[in-house]
Write a protein that holds these residues in place. Structure first.
Motif: not given
Ligand SMILES: *[C@@H]1O[C@H](CO)[C@@H](O)[C@H](O)[C@H]1NC(C)=O
Ligand SMILES: *[C@@H]1O[C@H](CO)[C@@H](O)[C@H](O)[C@H]1NC(C)=O
Length: 184
Positions: A16-35
């Protein structure tokens, strides 16, 4: 928000592109899914504090994103279905320490140009369609390199590994680091 992990689930559909609004993230982990689908274009540089981007083990296709944030230290997009070449803009990620693209369909020559990344310690290119000769490159901090299961050919010149100084030293620090890498 600093940390977002949705790892180890069964999420499907596009990232989801809403993640791109989280402009202070330091760690993004979406591993092990079926995106699936391509990595959103905004994903590379939405946060100037992003340190870790982990999209490993999904079903992502298309090219790698351009202009990944210069703050990223660890980039893992292994085990997807990404194609094309490695973006030359990767050289702008000055602090990159870990780069893993294993098990994709990346069709490129050996990225000797990544040796301009002074902090690079782990480079994993295994199981892609990399091809051609290796040649000489100065990877001064590299500790782990895996180029297995590609289509490289030619000779391995004796000066090929000459300036890989981190690999020529021994000590506790290295052991610790290798343990950490293997642990992740
Ligand atoms: C991200 O990079 C694109 C160019 O690919 C640029 O247009 C955009 O302004 C950048 N965004 C941020 C937040 O730096
Ligand atoms: C890689 O790309 C070249 C063309 O640039 C093509 O000839 C070759 O078949 C490709 N290799 C693989 C394994 O896809």
């Amino acid at each position: 928000m600093d940390y977002l992990s949705g790892a180890n689930n069964n999420f499907t559909g596009n990232i989801p592109s809403f993640i791109c609004a989280l402009c202070t993230l330091t760690i993004l982990d979406l591993s092990n899914n079926q995106f699936n689908g391509s990595i959103p274009r905004c994903m590379g540089n939405f946060s100037s504090t992003l340190r870790t981007l982990n999209l490993r083990k999904n079903r992502l296709s298309g090219d790698l994103p351009e202009n990944i944030s210069a703050s990223v230290k660890s980039l893992d997009i292994g085990h997807n279905q990404l194609v094309g070449k490695l973006p030359r803009s990767l050289v702008h990620i000055s602090f990159l320490e870990v780069f893993n693209v294993e098990s994709n369909i990346i069709n490129d020559t050996f990225p000797f140009w990544l040796s301009s990344l002074q902090e690079l310690q782990v480079l994993v290119l295994r199981s892609n369609a990399f091809h051609g000769q290796i040649g000489q490159a100065r990877f001064s901090k590299l500790r782990i390199i895996d180029i297995s299961s590609n289509h490289f050919n030619g000779t391995l010149p004796s000066d090929c590994f000459e300036n890989w100084t981190a690999m020529l030293s021994l000590g506790k620090k290295e052991d610790q680091f290798n343990g950490e890498y293997m642990g992740t």
